[in-house]
Motif scaffolding. Structure first.
Motif, PDB file in Angstrom:
ATOM      1  N   LEU A  58       1.112  -0.385  -0.070  1.00  0.00           N
ATOM      2  CA  LEU A  58       0.178   0.220   0.239  1.00  0.00           C
ATOM      3  C   LEU A  58       1.038   1.036  -0.036  1.00  0.00           C
ATOM      4  CD1 LEU A  58      -3.144  -0.954   2.943  1.00  0.00           C
ATOM      5  CD2 LEU A  58      -2.855  -1.101   0.490  1.00  0.00           C
ATOM      6  N   ALA A  59       1.813   0.916   1.280  1.00  0.00           N
ATOM      7  CA  ALA A  59       2.773   2.245   0.606  1.00  0.00           C
ATOM      8  C   ALA A  59       3.718   2.784  -0.434  1.00  0.00           C
ATOM      9  CB  ALA A  59       3.790   2.421   2.290  1.00  0.00           C
ATOM     10  N   ALA A  60       3.784   1.498  -0.886  1.00  0.00           N
ATOM     11  CA  ALA A  60       4.902   1.516  -2.585  1.00  0.00           C
ATOM     12  C   ALA A  60       4.083   2.182  -3.264  1.00  0.00           C
ATOM     13  CB  ALA A  60       4.784   0.228  -3.128  1.00  0.00           C
ATOM     14  N   GLY A  61       2.969   1.430  -3.629  1.00  0.00           N
ATOM     15  CA  GLY A  61       1.521   2.172  -4.376  1.00  0.00           C
ATOM     16  C   GLY A  61       1.293   3.259  -4.364  1.00  0.00           C
ATOM     17  N   ALA A  62       0.971   4.372  -2.781  1.00  0.00           N
ATOM     18  CA  ALA A  62       0.438   5.606  -2.478  1.00  0.00           C
ATOM     19  C   ALA A  62       2.151   6.913  -3.127  1.00  0.00           C
ATOM     20  CB  ALA A  62       0.348   5.755  -1.345  1.00  0.00           C
ATOM     21  N   ARG A  63       3.561   5.966  -2.902  1.00  0.00           N
ATOM     22  CA  ARG A  63       4.580   6.724  -2.659  1.00  0.00           C
ATOM     23  C   ARG A  63       4.317   6.887  -4.527  1.00  0.00           C
ATOM     24  NH1 ARG A  63       6.839   4.136   1.221  1.00  0.00           N
ATOM     25  NH2 ARG A  63       7.603   2.286   0.001  1.00  0.00           N
ATOM     26  N   ASP A  86      -8.000  -4.184   9.485  1.00  0.00           N
ATOM     27  CA  ASP A  86      -7.665  -4.237   8.953  1.00  0.00           C
ATOM     28  C   ASP A  86      -6.866  -2.358   8.183  1.00  0.00           C
ATOM     29  OD1 ASP A  86      -6.692  -6.633   9.549  1.00  0.00           O
ATOM     30  OD2 ASP A  86      -8.322  -7.661   7.921  1.00  0.00           O
ATOM     31  N   ASP A  87      -8.784  -2.125   7.948  1.00  0.00           N
ATOM     32  CA  ASP A  87      -9.388  -1.350   7.402  1.00  0.00           C
ATOM     33  C   ASP A  87      -8.641  -0.192   8.047  1.00  0.00           C
ATOM     34  OD1 ASP A  87     -10.189   0.504   4.881  1.00  0.00           O
ATOM     35  OD2 ASP A  87     -10.920   1.310   6.246  1.00  0.00           O
ATOM     36  N   ARG A  88      -8.044  -0.164   9.213  1.00  0.00           N
ATOM     37  CA  ARG A  88      -7.416   1.259  10.008  1.00  0.00           C
ATOM     38  C   ARG A  88      -6.319   0.930   9.792  1.00  0.00           C
ATOM     39  NH1 ARG A  88      -8.689   2.967  15.128  1.00  0.00           N
ATOM     40  NH2 ARG A  88      -9.804   1.802  16.280  1.00  0.00           N
ATOM     41  N   HIS A  89      -5.976  -0.373   9.939  1.00  0.00           N
ATOM     42  CA  HIS A  89      -3.693  -0.354   9.347  1.00  0.00           C
ATOM     43  C   HIS A  89      -3.908   0.391   7.722  1.00  0.00           C
ATOM     44  CE1 HIS A  89      -3.804  -2.109  13.691  1.00  0.00           C
ATOM     45  NE2 HIS A  89      -3.987  -3.347  13.267  1.00  0.00           N
ATOM     46  N   ALA A  90      -4.610  -0.187   6.435  1.00  0.00           N
ATOM     47  CA  ALA A  90      -4.290   0.022   5.534  1.00  0.00           C
ATOM     48  C   ALA A  90      -4.578   1.699   5.959  1.00  0.00           C
ATOM     49  CB  ALA A  90      -5.479  -0.559   4.773  1.00  0.00           C
ATOM     50  N   ILE A  91      -5.441   2.655   6.199  1.00  0.00           N
ATOM     51  CA  ILE A  91      -5.243   4.176   5.916  1.00  0.00           C
ATOM     52  C   ILE A  91      -3.800   3.688   7.030  1.00  0.00           C
ATOM     53  CG2 ILE A  91      -6.453   5.913   7.694  1.00  0.00           C
ATOM     54  CD1 ILE A  91      -9.483   3.836   6.831  1.00  0.00           C
ATOM     55  N   GLU A  92      -3.701   3.964   7.619  1.00  0.00           N
ATOM     56  CA  GLU A  92      -2.388   4.471   8.564  1.00  0.00           C
ATOM     57  C   GLU A  92      -1.241   3.763   7.717  1.00  0.00           C
ATOM     58  OE1 GLU A  92      -3.981   3.125  13.400  1.00  0.00           O
ATOM     59  OE2 GLU A  92      -2.301   1.626  12.127  1.00  0.00           O
ATOM     60  N   ALA A  93      -1.392   3.124   6.684  1.00  0.00           N
ATOM     61  CA  ALA A  93      -0.459   2.507   5.461  1.00  0.00           C
ATOM     62  C   ALA A  93       0.150   3.759   4.860  1.00  0.00           C
ATOM     63  CB  ALA A  93      -0.044   1.656   4.910  1.00  0.00           C
ATOM     64  N   GLY A  95      -1.506   7.023   4.890  1.00  0.00           N
ATOM     65  CA  GLY A  95      -1.380   8.000   4.988  1.00  0.00           C
ATOM     66  C   GLY A  95       0.238   8.244   5.342  1.00  0.00           C
ATOM     67  N   GLY A  96       0.703   7.455   6.107  1.00  0.00           N
ATOM     68  CA  GLY A  96       2.516   7.756   6.657  1.00  0.00           C
ATOM     69  C   GLY A  96       3.015   7.939   5.161  1.00  0.00           C
ATOM     70  N   ALA A  97       2.533   7.467   4.250  1.00  0.00           N
ATOM     71  CA  ALA A  97       3.599   7.437   2.801  1.00  0.00           C
ATOM     72  C   ALA A  97       3.112   8.762   2.201  1.00  0.00           C
ATOM     73  CB  ALA A  97       2.967   6.078   2.055  1.00  0.00           C
ATOM     74  N   LEU A  98       2.554   9.511   2.457  1.00  0.00           N
ATOM     75  CA  LEU A  98       2.161   9.938   1.926  1.00  0.00           C
ATOM     76  C   LEU A  98       2.411  12.120   3.056  1.00  0.00           C
ATOM     77  CD1 LEU A  98      -1.574   9.858   0.580  1.00  0.00           C
ATOM     78  CD2 LEU A  98       0.655   9.937  -0.973  1.00  0.00           C
ATOM     79  N   ALA A  99       2.599  11.593   3.908  1.00  0.00           N
ATOM     80  CA  ALA A  99       2.404  12.017   5.074  1.00  0.00           C
ATOM     81  C   ALA A  99       3.986  13.222   4.789  1.00  0.00           C
ATOM     82  CB  ALA A  99       3.228  11.941   6.239  1.00  0.00           C
ATOM     83  N   GLY A 100       3.953  15.255   5.335  1.00  0.00           N
ATOM     84  CA  GLY A 100       4.283  16.068   4.568  1.00  0.00           C
ATOM     85  C   GLY A 100       4.599  16.058   3.031  1.00  0.00           C
ATOM     86  N   SER A 101       3.625  15.355   2.281  1.00  0.00           N
ATOM     87  CA  SER A 101       3.302  15.698   0.763  1.00  0.00           C
ATOM     88  C   SER A 101       2.205  16.561   0.200  1.00  0.00           C
ATOM     89  CB  SER A 101       3.726  14.623  -0.043  1.00  0.00           C
ATOM     90  OG  SER A 101       1.994  13.572  -0.008  1.00  0.00           O
TER      91      SER A 101
END
Length: 294
Positions: A58-63, A86-93, A95-101
């Motif tokens: 998920l993080a790789a796709g977001a980045r 599971d959805d909570r963790h997916a959203i966290e992943a 959002g973490g990849a997009l933080a600061g962008s």
């Protein structure tokens, strides 16, 4: 924009993909297996292999994208609480990849989480439900506090249209099995609803001009009496349309009894005003009467 879409082959997600590509956006679709990947490739959609339970994918796709729309969700209600986490963790992943962008992330929630006695739920109303599905909005709020450009689209209990496999087909299946289409007590409890193509259009508008931190309501019908839903199903199936007491409803509907009694009218007035979104497709009852459900 290049937009990463989870649930890209799902009932709502596939409509979003079409909406985005028709508007000139490039889509990167999450695919958890070969069948999903092949389906996306046939539509000319770029494929990102992974799964909503795989944080790294998920993080790789977001980045790799300019924006993210998260619609994937496991609707196996036998493990509902687990899948909500599971959805909570997916959203966290994501959002973490997009933080600061400052790249936008749209996540999906439900209008049924908001109870506002005396009026339809509005976009600015905070969730009041203790249902496990609140995990998605809790995750969004936590990311918002970290400065992530996140917004929430709340969908109603019924997102209807061709290919629907949600609550309405469940009701039809129960009515077939029980040889009766039922409502609870007087049946005055209300469901909000939206056509899947109207919902898809809303997601695009939120990506293009939505505000960070906002909640939007994808609502076409503000509140359809459950008695009317049961009536349309009963007429189409040719089975009796009956009232059940609360105790009888638990037996008739089983695990679905909570949703059969849910009173969750919701407004999309603010969403329509701010984004210029207008539902244009048929409402729920018309879809039941003239669509492909039967």
């Amino acid at each position: 924009m290049k937009i990463f879409v989870t649930g890209a082959t799902g009932f709502v997600g596939s409509a979003i993909v079409r909406e985005l590509t028709d508007a000139g956006h490039r889509v990167l679709g999450l695919a958890r297996n070969d069948a999903a990947a092949d389906k996306l490739k046939q539509q000319g959609i770029d494929v990102h292999r992974g799964d909503v339970t795989d944080a790294a994918s998920l993080a790789a796709g977001a980045r790799a994208s300019d924006a993210v729309i998260h619609t994937a969700f496991n609707h196996d209600f036998s493990k509902w609480a687990e899948h909500c986490e599971d959805d909570r963790h997916a959203i966290e992943a994501l959002g973490g990849a997009l933080a600061g962008s400052n790249r936008p992330l749209i996540v999906t929630s439900g209008t049924g989480l908001v109870a506002t006695p005396g009026r339809p739920a509005a976009e600015n109303d905070a969730p009041t439900s203790a249902l496990p599905r609140i995990a998605s909005e809790q995750a969004a709020d936590a990311l918002r506090a970290r400065g992530v450009h996140i917004s929430v689209v709340r969908l109603p209990p019924s997102v209807h249209g061709d290919g629907d496999h949600g609550f309405v087909p469940t009701l039809i299946g129960i009515a077939r099995d029980k040889h009766a289409s039922a409502y609870v007590n007087e049946g005055n409890n209300r469901w909000s609803a939206v056509h899947r193509l109207d919902a898809a259009h809303l997601y695009r508008l939120v990506i293009e001009k939505g505000s960070a931190g906002a909640r939007y309501h994808g609502v076409g019908d503000e509140g359809v009496p459950f008695r009317d839903i049961a009536g349309a199903i009963g007429r189409r199936l040719g089975v009796p349309i009956v009232s059940k007491t609360s105790d009888e409803a638990a037996e008739h509907f089983g695990w679905f009894s909570h949703f059969a009694a849910l009173d969750a009218p919701a407004s999309s007035e603010k969403t329509q005003r701010e984004l210029g979104w207008r539902p244009t497709h048929v409402g729920l009852i018309a879809d039941l009467e003239h669509g492909t459900y039967f």
